[in-house]
Write a protein that holds these residues in place. Structure first.
Motif, PDB file in Angstrom:
ATOM      1  N   TYR A 158       0.831  -1.205   0.000  1.00  0.00           N
ATOM      2  CA  TYR A 158       0.000   0.000   0.000  1.00  0.00           C
ATOM      3  C   TYR A 158       0.867   1.258   0.000  1.00  0.00           C
ATOM      4  N   TYR A 180       0.127   5.112   1.599  1.00  0.00           N
ATOM      5  CA  TYR A 180      -0.727   6.000   2.368  1.00  0.00           C
ATOM      6  C   TYR A 180      -0.105   7.397   2.362  1.00  0.00           C
ATOM      7  N   ILE A 231      -5.493   6.095   2.603  1.00  0.00           N
ATOM      8  CA  ILE A 231      -4.992   5.175   1.595  1.00  0.00           C
ATOM      9  C   ILE A 231      -4.935   5.868   0.240  1.00  0.00           C
ATOM     10  N   ILE A 240      -6.753  -0.996  -5.309  1.00  0.00           N
ATOM     11  CA  ILE A 240      -7.365   0.256  -4.878  1.00  0.00           C
ATOM     12  C   ILE A 240      -6.610   1.428  -5.495  1.00  0.00           C
ATOM     13  N   TYR A 259       0.078  -5.993   9.737  1.00  0.00           N
ATOM     14  CA  TYR A 259      -0.048  -4.816   8.861  1.00  0.00           C
ATOM     15  C   TYR A 259       1.078  -3.895   9.269  1.00  0.00           C
ATOM     16  N   PHE A 270       4.031  -0.899   8.586  1.00  0.00           N
ATOM     17  CA  PHE A 270       4.343   0.331   7.870  1.00  0.00           C
ATOM     18  C   PHE A 270       5.849   0.542   7.767  1.00  0.00           C
ATOM     19  N   PHE A 277      -7.165  -1.961  14.717  1.00  0.00           N
ATOM     20  CA  PHE A 277      -5.735  -1.797  14.981  1.00  0.00           C
ATOM     21  C   PHE A 277      -5.505  -0.510  15.774  1.00  0.00           C
ATOM     22  N   TYR A 298      -2.092   2.044  16.394  1.00  0.00           N
ATOM     23  CA  TYR A 298      -0.702   2.360  16.061  1.00  0.00           C
ATOM     24  C   TYR A 298      -0.244   3.550  16.887  1.00  0.00           C
ATOM     25  N   MET A 317       5.343   4.584  12.123  1.00  0.00           N
ATOM     26  CA  MET A 317       4.074   4.019  12.577  1.00  0.00           C
ATOM     27  C   MET A 317       4.362   2.664  13.214  1.00  0.00           C
ATOM     28  N   TYR A 359      -3.998  -5.592  17.990  1.00  0.00           N
ATOM     29  CA  TYR A 359      -5.032  -5.920  17.005  1.00  0.00           C
ATOM     30  C   TYR A 359      -6.171  -6.676  17.681  1.00  0.00           C
ATOM     31  N   GLU A 411      -1.323  -6.875  24.768  1.00  0.00           N
ATOM     32  CA  GLU A 411       0.081  -6.958  24.340  1.00  0.00           C
ATOM     33  C   GLU A 411       0.899  -6.173  25.348  1.00  0.00           C
ATOM     34  N   PHE A 448      -3.124   6.251  16.859  1.00  0.00           N
ATOM     35  CA  PHE A 448      -4.153   6.138  15.842  1.00  0.00           C
ATOM     36  C   PHE A 448      -4.899   4.824  16.001  1.00  0.00           C
ATOM     37  N   ARG A 467      -9.957  -2.293   9.474  1.00  0.00           N
ATOM     38  CA  ARG A 467      -9.947  -2.926   8.157  1.00  0.00           C
ATOM     39  C   ARG A 467     -11.153  -3.833   8.065  1.00  0.00           C
ATOM     40  N   GLY A 519      -7.840  -4.453   1.340  1.00  0.00           N
ATOM     41  CA  GLY A 519      -7.147  -4.477   2.617  1.00  0.00           C
ATOM     42  C   GLY A 519      -6.854  -3.126   3.220  1.00  0.00           C
ATOM     43  N   LYS A 520      -7.528  -2.072   2.756  1.00  0.00           N
ATOM     44  CA  LYS A 520      -7.167  -0.749   3.242  1.00  0.00           C
ATOM     45  C   LYS A 520      -7.562  -0.558   4.689  1.00  0.00           C
ATOM     46  N   LEU A 521      -6.782   0.263   5.380  1.00  0.00           N
ATOM     47  CA  LEU A 521      -7.119   0.692   6.737  1.00  0.00           C
ATOM     48  C   LEU A 521      -7.758   2.071   6.672  1.00  0.00           C
ATOM     49  N   PHE A 557      -8.406   5.246   9.077  1.00  0.00           N
ATOM     50  CA  PHE A 557      -7.830   5.765  10.304  1.00  0.00           C
ATOM     51  C   PHE A 557      -8.721   6.806  10.957  1.00  0.00           C
TER      52      PHE A 557
END
Lengths: 112, 117
Positions: free
Chosen positions: A33, A35, A45, A56, A101, A103, B35, B37, B45, B50, B61, B91, B95, B103-105, B107
């Motif tokens: 991805y 962002y 995104i 996407i 996931y 980054f 999620f 972050y 990030m 999760y 965690e 943040f 998803r 699969g985009k997040l 925020f």
């Protein structure tokens, strides 16, 4: 060792120039991805690639062109840079589902 | 439309105390992932925790736990025993899936946490 690495970390360039940001992941993820984080820190995104296929394209100007030569790489090329393109760009990767996931460390692009 | 809301732009907490960062979400999907972050001033990030929508137990965690209340559509982050190094932007993200192959997040706006010595 870095799971998602993107280069460069900082990029300062003049309006009208063309620039690229590179991203590589060594996690074996199938989706990558891009962002964008704006000046107010809002993350959105831009693109998503699954197994090298564009999934996407989130209403991004066509001056932005992602390219994925293989599953582990996703590059972002930006033509004719504008002042409004100044932001932090993050690459990320994941499996299609699940909690992993990750980054990259971000590229701070400044257009002057 | 899918949405994530973080209503606390900034928060202060005393070192060694616990703090809760709020997050509410809106989705029509039954299957989704939540999620949290952390983004320190250095900019990266960092994944914290999760929670899957079908997970019956709240995720934990280390010093982070997620208070997941599905009926209220909230996924608050609890940080126990705050440390000075916890000062950062946090943040919440969602998803949708498994049909979301993109699969985009999505925020939230973020919460800036400051830990006082």
């Amino acid at each position: 060792d870095t799971a998602v690495s993107q280069t460069p970390k900082y990029l300062v360039t003049q309006m009208g120039n063309d620039k690229s940001i590179k991203c590589e992941q060594n996690l074996g993820h199938d989706t990558m991805y891009w962002y964008k984080q704006d000046s107010k820190k809002f993350l959105k995104i831009m693109f998503s690639y699954n197994n090298k296929e564009l999934i996407i394209n989130e209403t991004v100007p066509n001056r932005f062109s992602p390219k994925s030569p293989d599953k582990a790489h996703l590059n972002l090329h930006i033509n004719s840079l504008e002042l409004g393109d100044s932001a932090v760009y993050f690459c990320a990767s994941s499996l299609t589902t699940g909690k992993g996931y990750t980054f990259g460390s971000g590229t701070r692009l400044t257009v002057v | 439309a899918q949405k994530i809301t973080q209503t606390q732009p900034g928060m202060f907490v005393q070192e060694k105390e616990a703090v809760t960062l709020d997050c509410t979400y809106d989705t029509s999907d039954q299957s989704y992932g939540l999620f949290w972050y952390k983004q320190p001033s250095s900019g990266e990030m960092i994944f914290l925790i999760y929670q899957g929508s079908y997970d019956e137990q709240n995720a934990t965690e280390g010093r982070y736990s997620l208070n997941f209340q599905k009926a209220r559509k909230s996924a608050n982050l609890v940080i126990s025993a705050s440390q000075l190094g916890d000062s950062a932007m946090y943040f919440c993200a969602m998803r949708e899936g498994p049909n979301n192959q993109g699969g985009k997040l999505i925020f939230g706006q973020g919460t800036e946490l400051s830990v006082k010595p």
